[in-house]
Design an enzyme around this catalytic site. Structure first.
Site, short mmCIF file in Angstrom:
data_model
loop_
_atom_site.label_atom_id
_atom_site.label_comp_id
_atom_site.label_asym_id
_atom_site.label_seq_id
_atom_site.Cartn_x
_atom_site.Cartn_y
_atom_site.Cartn_z
N SER A 172 17.83 2.81 -17.76
CA SER A 172 17.60 4.13 -17.16
C SER A 172 17.90 4.15 -15.67
CB SER A 172 16.16 4.59 -17.41
OG SER A 172 15.22 3.64 -16.93
N TYR A 173 17.48 3.11 -14.93
CA TYR A 173 17.69 3.10 -13.48
C TYR A 173 19.15 2.84 -13.14
CZ TYR A 173 16.49 2.32 -8.55
OH TYR A 173 16.40 2.40 -7.19
N THR A 202 11.88 5.40 -6.15
CA THR A 202 12.83 6.13 -6.99
C THR A 202 12.41 6.07 -8.46
OG1 THR A 202 14.16 4.10 -6.97
CG2 THR A 202 14.91 5.90 -5.57
N ALA A 239 13.91 6.98 -12.09
CA ALA A 239 15.27 7.15 -12.60
C ALA A 239 15.57 8.59 -13.00
CB ALA A 239 15.49 6.22 -13.80
N LYS A 258 4.60 -4.23 -5.23
CA LYS A 258 4.10 -2.89 -5.57
C LYS A 258 3.95 -2.72 -7.07
CE LYS A 258 8.00 -0.91 -7.25
NZ LYS A 258 8.16 -0.01 -8.43
N ASN A 260 4.53 0.71 -14.94
CA ASN A 260 3.50 -0.23 -14.51
C ASN A 260 2.14 0.45 -14.44
OD1 ASN A 260 5.23 -2.63 -13.89
ND2 ASN A 260 6.18 -1.16 -12.51
N GLU A 272 8.10 -4.22 -15.73
CA GLU A 272 8.44 -5.27 -14.76
C GLU A 272 7.19 -5.93 -14.17
OE1 GLU A 272 11.08 -6.82 -13.96
OE2 GLU A 272 12.81 -5.54 -13.63
#
EC number: 1.1.1.94
Length: 345
Positions: free
Chosen positions: A23-24, A149, A151, A203, A268, A293
């Site tokens: 997607s990203y 960002t 996606a 993050k 996340n 992730e």
């Protein structure tokens, strides 16, 4: 500025090849192509790429967004890597080294590599720049693209800002020129190559914690405190690695942290929400349906903090929940029960 080059399989100048059609990666490729540039998007699954080409869209992850005509879909890695001087690698951190190693035989003498991957090397916690240097040597220019960002919003053309950093100032300027679109996509230059890589990994971990806090039902006060103390942990680890403090107040630090901790578009955060509501780790990941992730990032960041001797209590508690079976509510209670201390420590 990169010179036009039509000596490739497509017979046209290719501004950039994007490696990774999730997607990203797809959203970044769409954004680049909307600037009027020819862009190649490579993915490792031929069936998936054939479907993208047939639909001229990524209906699974970016519904309602059509591909620009200048976006070229490719499943042949050699053709994709050879097509452009500049590569943008957008793959999960745990396969970053594998993908880069696959690209290595096809790199041009003038190749330059940027990545938008957020994370560290699995099992070692090394920065991705060190992974890249080990694989391809130090003769290629490297850069990192990072910031707040999502996606889908990027693909839809909604206003977005991000930062890019590299030891090569010319590469940064070229990337700004290629990626920056004044109407919707703003790209800031940053000279902190280390801090820019670190922010995106940490993050993700803190976002899991924010989700856990909300899943337990602790409310906005607790979430805000967790974000603030998470930023302090990010900054401490960055200082130990030689990063610049101001980086963590920018797009790749505070910006990305706030976005990921507060919006349910974040996998996340949703993963943490599920854990806070009592789901086990495996079930929570399965329900997300895409790579989380932060799950791997937690182990990577924890290992790095242990190696560097940096105290990161939030990261430590999340690590215990994900890898040692600790109950999320107990982890939260243990954080609240810590000894009194000054805010700056």
């Amino acid at each position: 500025m990169t010179q036009a080059n039509t000596n490739n399989a497509y017979g046209k100048d290719i501004a950039m090849t994007v490696i990774g059609a999730g997607s990203y990666g797809t959203s970044l490729a769409i954004s680049l192509a909307r600037n009027g540039a020819n862009v190649v998007l490579w993915g490792h699954e031929p069936e998936h790429m054939a479907r993208l080409e047939a639909d001229r869209a990524n209906h699974a992850f970016l519904p309602g967004v059509d591909f620009p005509e200048s976006l070229i879909i490719e499943s042949d890695l050699e053709k994709a890597v050879q097509a452009s001087r500049d590569l943008l690698v957008v793959v999960p951190s745990h396969v970053f080294g594998i993908v880069l190693n696959s690209c290595k035989p096809f790199l041009r003498e003038d190749s330059r590599i940027c990545w938008a991957t957020k994370g560290l090397e699995p099992e070692t916690g090394r920065l991705l720049k060190d992974v890249a240097y080990d694989i391809i040597g130090e003769n290629y220019s490297l850069a990192v693209l990072s910031g707040p960002t999502f996606a889908k919003e990027l693909a839809m053309g909604l206003p977005t800002a991000i930062s890019v950093a590299s030891p090569d100032a010319e590469f940064v300027a070229d990337l700004q020129e290629k990626i920056h679109c004044s109407k919707t996509f703003r790209v800031y230059a940053n000279n902190d190559f280390i801090g820019m890589q670190l922010g995106g990994a940490v993050k993700n971990v803190i976002a899991i914690g924010a989700g856990m806090s909300d899943g337990i039902g602790f409310g906005a006060n607790a979430r805000t405190a967790l974000i603030t103390r998470g930023l302090a942990e990010m900054s401490r680890l960055g200082a130990a690695l030689g990063a610049k403090p101001e980086t963590f107040m920018g797009m790749a630090g505070l910006g990305d942290l706030v976005l990921t901790c507060t919006d349910n578009q974040s996998r996340n955060r949703r993963f943490g929400l599920a854990l806070g509501q009592g789901q086990d780790v495996d079930t929570a990941q399965e329900e997300i349906g895409q790579v989380v992730e932060g799950y791997r990032n937690t182990k990577e960041v924890w290992m790095l903090s242990q190696r560097m001797g940096v105290e990161m209590p939030i990261v430590d508690q999340i690590y215990q929940v994900l890898y040692q079976g600790k109950d999320a509510r107990l982890a939260a209670q243990d954080l609240l029960a810590r000894d009194k201390k000054a805010e700056g420590k």
